[in-house]
Design a protein around this motif. Structure first.
Motif, PDB file in Angstrom:
ATOM      1  N   ILE A   1      43.957  30.091  40.574  1.00 49.47           N
ATOM      2  CA  ILE A   1      42.758  30.823  40.154  1.00 49.47           C
ATOM      3  C   ILE A   1      42.370  31.877  41.190  1.00 49.47           C
ATOM      4  O   ILE A   1      42.751  31.792  42.359  1.00 49.47           O
ATOM      5  N   ARG A   2      41.617  32.886  40.725  1.00 43.22           N
ATOM      6  CA  ARG A   2      41.144  33.970  41.594  1.00 43.22           C
ATOM      7  C   ARG A   2      39.659  33.773  41.909  1.00 43.22           C
ATOM      8  O   ARG A   2      38.884  33.374  41.036  1.00 43.22           O
ATOM      9  N   ALA A   3      39.285  34.090  43.137  1.00 44.86           N
ATOM     10  CA  ALA A   3      37.878  34.080  43.545  1.00 44.86           C
ATOM     11  C   ALA A   3      37.574  35.401  44.238  1.00 44.86           C
ATOM     12  O   ALA A   3      38.238  35.774  45.208  1.00 44.86           O
ATOM     13  N   THR A   4      36.586  36.123  43.736  1.00 43.83           N
ATOM     14  CA  THR A   4      36.231  37.435  44.276  1.00 43.83           C
ATOM     15  C   THR A   4      35.090  37.306  45.275  1.00 43.83           C
ATOM     16  O   THR A   4      34.088  36.632  45.008  1.00 43.83           O
TER      17      THR A   4
ATOM     18  N   THR B   1      31.895  35.842  41.156  1.00 42.91           N
ATOM     19  CA  THR B   1      31.526  36.061  39.756  1.00 42.91           C
ATOM     20  C   THR B   1      32.270  35.115  38.824  1.00 42.91           C
ATOM     21  O   THR B   1      31.713  34.648  37.822  1.00 42.91           O
ATOM     22  N   GLU B   2      33.515  34.773  39.142  1.00 45.30           N
ATOM     23  CA  GLU B   2      34.293  33.866  38.286  1.00 45.30           C
ATOM     24  C   GLU B   2      33.677  32.470  38.276  1.00 45.30           C
ATOM     25  O   GLU B   2      33.525  31.854  37.213  1.00 45.30           O
TER      26      GLU B   2
ATOM     27  N   ARG C   1      40.065  31.118  32.113  1.00 44.98           N
ATOM     28  CA  ARG C   1      39.643  32.526  32.129  1.00 44.98           C
ATOM     29  C   ARG C   1      40.145  33.319  33.344  1.00 44.98           C
ATOM     30  O   ARG C   1      40.296  34.543  33.252  1.00 44.98           O
ATOM     31  N   PHE C   2      40.360  32.633  34.458  1.00 43.39           N
ATOM     32  CA  PHE C   2      40.577  33.381  35.701  1.00 43.39           C
ATOM     33  C   PHE C   2      41.802  32.915  36.480  1.00 43.39           C
ATOM     34  O   PHE C   2      41.827  33.018  37.705  1.00 43.39           O
TER      35      PHE C   2
ATOM     36  N   TYR D   1      37.219  27.752  34.241  1.00 45.52           N
ATOM     37  CA  TYR D   1      37.678  28.637  35.315  1.00 45.52           C
ATOM     38  C   TYR D   1      39.182  28.879  35.176  1.00 45.52           C
ATOM     39  O   TYR D   1      39.672  30.022  35.237  1.00 45.52           O
TER      40      TYR D   1
ATOM     41  N   GLN E   1      30.370  32.467  36.330  1.00 47.27           N
ATOM     42  CA  GLN E   1      30.574  32.519  34.880  1.00 47.27           C
ATOM     43  C   GLN E   1      31.051  31.171  34.345  1.00 47.27           C
ATOM     44  O   GLN E   1      30.610  30.717  33.283  1.00 47.27           O
ATOM     45  N   ALA E   2      31.964  30.531  35.069  1.00 57.06           N
ATOM     46  CA  ALA E   2      32.488  29.243  34.628  1.00 57.06           C
ATOM     47  C   ALA E   2      31.397  28.181  34.631  1.00 57.06           C
ATOM     48  O   ALA E   2      31.300  27.362  33.704  1.00 57.06           O
TER      49      ALA E   2
END
Length: 277
Positions: A236-239, A133-134, A228-229, A225, A137-138
């Motif tokens: 950075i985070r990745a879900t 989702t990140e 925001r994340f 990215y 969105q980016a």
């Protein structure tokens, strides 16, 4: 008129990208996690499964020593989703991170159900709607800002309730669905994208953008990215959302729902019985 499922995914391209991923040296951490979890879930069933089919799992994530007697059903490069499994031939069907690319998921589930013996089990894991989702969105924010529009990147996904209903529609008994969310951290967005290429998990939508991304858009995506994340350390985070499905081919030994009107105590009596005196 036709009832054919819409073609959302270019499955021949998917097969080619999975082959390229193997050549690059696959990033298998997510598949490994799913394979371990699948082994634990099957161990809890306390049954032996002799005739086992692996439906479309990439690579060798489900090793033969863990799943003896396994038959691998590879993704057809022509895009055909016919599994060609004999009816009533399987004790167990498994699939890891593959069914999300089915153009006709209800049809695939129905094929698996027909291939299972009575009291046979389906256990599958597929990616859910919150996956990456990140990144999505980016990309959307960067494309809107730099190019004035957003290209198709998000495939339709079903929620847990819908997936449970699909299992029932396909004829499975005792359907169960649940979610496992995995957060992976990277130094930057380009490291994540490299892993996605090594997973064969890049965009294979039929309506995908066909022209290369502009460098300015990619750089802006990475910046958004990070803005925001990112965690306090800058990574950075990745879900990744993993949706688990299981269901059984019906058998008389399984627990059956009560027939309407067969209850010996009415709901009103039960409620009254629990009232404080």
């Amino acid at each position: 008129m036709t009832d054919a499922a819409p073609l959302l995914f270019d499955r021949s391209l998917l097969a080619a990208r999975l082959a390229r991923a193997r050549a690059l040296g696959p990033a298998s951490f997510l598949l490994d996690r799913v394979a371990d979890e699948m082994g634990e879930r099957l161990h809890a069933v306390l049954r032996d499964f002799n005739a086992v089919a692996d439906i479309w799992t990439p690579g060798d994530a489900l090793p033969a020593e863990r799943f003896p007697g396994i038959t691998r059903v590879a993704i057809d490069r022509s895009g055909d989703e016919a599994l060609r499994l004999p009816p009533g031939s399987l004790d167990l069907a498994v699939s890891a991170l593959a069914l999300q690319f089915a153009n006709d998921l209800p049809g695939v589930l129905a094929q698996i159900r027909r291939a299972l013996k009575p009291d046979g089990l389906l256990l599958a894991a597929l990616t859910g709607g919150d996956t990456l989702t990140e990144l999505r969105q980016a990309f959307a924010a960067a494309e809107a800002e730099i190019e004035g529009g957003v290209s198709p990147r998000v495939a339709p996904t079903a929620d847990l309730r819908d997936l449970g209903a699909l299992l029932q529609r396909a004829g499975f008994a005792l359907p169960v669905t649940d979610i496992d969310r995995v957060v992976v951290r990277y130094d930057h967005a380009f490291a994540l994208m490299q892993d996605l290429r090594r997973m064969g998990a890049t965009n294979v939508l039929v309506e995908r953008r066909r022209t290369p991304l502009r460098r300015a858009t990619l750089l802006r995506m990475a910046a958004i990215y990070a803005e925001r994340f990112a965690d306090p350390d800058g990574r950075i985070r990745a879900t990744f959302e993993i949706v688990w499905l299981s269901g059984w081919s019906p058998h008389e030994s399984q627990q059956q729902p009560l027939k309407p009107g067969s209850a010996k105590t009415s709901l009103e009596q039960a409620v009254r019985g629990n009232q404080p005196k």
